[in-house]
Design an enzyme around this catalytic site. Structure first.
Site, PDB file in Angstrom:
ATOM      1  N   LYS A   1       1.087  -0.892  -0.011  1.00 24.40           N
ATOM      2  CA  LYS A   1      -0.004   0.063   0.003  1.00 24.40           C
ATOM      3  C   LYS A   1       0.907   1.206  -0.126  1.00 24.40           C
ATOM      4  O   LYS A   1       0.481   2.169  -0.714  1.00 24.40           O
ATOM      5  CB  LYS A   1      -0.964   0.038   1.293  1.00 24.40           C
TER       6      LYS A   1
ATOM      7  N   GLY B   1     -12.688  -5.015   5.139  1.00 25.02           N
ATOM      8  CA  GLY B   1     -13.782  -5.471   5.421  1.00 25.02           C
ATOM      9  C   GLY B   1     -14.727  -5.457   4.154  1.00 25.02           C
ATOM     10  O   GLY B   1     -14.482  -4.630   3.143  1.00 25.02           O
TER      11      GLY B   1
HETATM   12  N1  HSE Z   1      -5.667  -7.802   5.170  1.00 25.36           N
HETATM   13  C1  HSE Z   1      -6.004  -6.354   4.949  1.00 25.36           C
HETATM   14  C2  HSE Z   1      -5.940  -5.478   6.105  1.00 25.36           C
HETATM   15  C3  HSE Z   1      -7.324  -6.048   4.107  1.00 25.36           C
HETATM   16  O1  HSE Z   1      -6.056  -6.123   7.234  1.00 25.36           O
HETATM   17  O2  HSE Z   1      -5.930  -4.293   6.057  1.00 25.36           O
HETATM   18  C4  HSE Z   1      -7.454  -4.810   3.386  1.00 25.36           C
HETATM   19  O3  HSE Z   1      -6.605  -4.272   2.513  1.00 25.36           O
END
Ligand code: HSE
Length: 403
Positions: free
Chosen positions: A200, A298
């Site tokens: 990210k 979610g």
């Molecule tokens: N597994 C990821 C989190 C899901 O916990 O943020 C969303 O990208």
């Protein structure tokens, strides 16, 4: 009428179908067109689902259907998802994804392909779940030189850290809760080792700084080395332990990006971001500091972000949300975090504080117990710190966020 196909009927894909169904009239009112979910691609059947009749198993059905103009890819991973995305774009369909792995590894290539084909590749849901961040960064903040992005980018690890502090749960029990709530990735390694947050921050940094930053170029540390003692220390001295992804533009124009646990002062708004919530703080040279906050994982929050991209396309919004100048150019634009000074918490076994004080010019004791000394060290070059600790019996150091 706009026909949409969803690839992958897991947590996010089924969330998209549900929100499209529940809020369909409302969405259609916003775009002044009809949006029809025509296909759902999955290897499984869903006989009890109200969407059972839309399930297909062969991607070429979608690829060859000229009525389908938007493909929503919620498969995850970078194998089948990459193949289907390339094929959909080649076939002249816009693709929307929540798949951060794919964008972080192949975003540059897929954006280029979308541009060549005159369609869009959009990924609002790939960072921060339901939080609007891609379009704001790329459009609303476009007048700024971005100086820094710091985010709590992974809901699962934030949930785990929150539950360890608040409920005294062990790491494993907190992880189990996160999985039961559908937050964690299928393989939680990506969450707890920081890979998800890394992908990210790569996406945000690539957008903000205009050059593709790949996960392999970003030093990444997760929370598996964090102990209850670290969490308790942070709590007792007015700080919170948070897993942060950071991308900082240095004065020489190079970008320093990394993911690691940090001690965050309670006065900093990031410290109040708890449970599955994410927050992304952006500093621009005109706007100053701005923070985006919301549910980072979610089904329905992520579906909200996916559908914002659908709406963008149906409204005929700027192609690729105006993403331009995201180039692919080696690593000359990247700075090494070890070249800079940090403040950190260190824990060293077999040394008292007097001995620790001899190693670092500027440090302060926290505790001495069970043969271990914990201390805060200030203004130490990170490369030097690593070198010093590598010769000792030391736990992984934890950075403080104010530098
Ligand atoms: N597994 C990821 C989190 C899901 O916990 O943020 C969303 O990208």
């Amino acid at each position: 009428m706009v026909n949409v196909a969803i690839l992958g009927f897991g947590v996010v894909g089924s969330g998209v179908a549900e929100v499209l169904d529940t809020n369909g009239r409302h969405i259609e009112g916003k775009v002044d067109d009809l949006i029809r979910l025509k296909y759902i691609l999955d290897v499984r059947d869903f006989p009890d689902s109200p969407f059972a009749g839309k399930v297909v198993h062969d991607f070429s059905v979608i690829e060859q259907d000229p009525e389908v103009s938007i493909v929503v890819e919620t498969i995850g991973g970078a194998k089948a998802a990459l193949d289907f995305t390339r094929r959909a774009l080649q076939a002249g369909k816009s693709v929307i994804t929540s798949n951060k792995e794919l964008v972080a590894e192949h975003g540059c290539e897929l954006l280029r392909l979308a541009q060549e084909k005159g369609v869009s590749y959009l990924f609002e849901a790939s960072v921060g779940g339901g939080i609007p961040i891609i379009r704001p960064l790329n459009q609303c903040l476009a007048a700024n030189e971005i100086e820094e992005i710091t985010g709590i980018l992974n809901g699962t690890t934030n949930y785990i850290l929150t539950r360890m502090v608040r409920a005294g749960l062990s790491f494993d029990d907190a992880l189990r809760e996160a999985q039961a709530n559908g937050y964690a990735e299928q393989d939680p390694t990506a969450d707890i080792e920081g890979h998800d947050a890394c992908r990210k921050i790569c996406i945000l940094a690539s957008l903000a700084f205009g050059r593709h930053i790949y996960p392999r170029q970003v030093p990444t540390e997760g929370i598996t080395g964090v102990t209850l003692a670290d969490v308790a220390y942070a709590d007792s001295c007015g700080k919170k332990l948070k897993l942060l992804g950071r991308a900082i533009r240095r004065t020489d124009g190079k970008v320093c990006a990394y993911v690691a646990p940090h001690l965050v002062d309670r006065e900093n708004p990031l410290s109040g971001v708890e449970d599955v919530f994410n927050a992304i703080a952006v500093r621009g040279n005109a706007i100053g500091d701005v923070m985006f906050y919301g549910r980072g994982a979610g089904d329905l929050p992520t579906a909200s972000a996916v559908l914002s991209d659908v709406i963008e396309i149906v409204r005929g919004g700027c192609r690729n949300a105006g993403i331009i100048g995201w180039t692919d150019e080696g690593d000359a634009h990247l700075a090494d975090r070890r070249d800079y000074d940090i403040h950190a918490l260190v824990r060293i076994k077999g040394m008292d504080f007097a001995a620790v004080e001899k190693l670092f010019k500027d440090c302060e004791p926290i505790w001495e117990k069970d043969g271990e000394t914990a201390a805060l060290v200030y203004n130490v070059n990170e490369g030097e710190l690593e070198k010093i600790l590598s010769g000792l019996d030391a736990a992984p150091y934890i950075r403080m966020f104010d530098c």
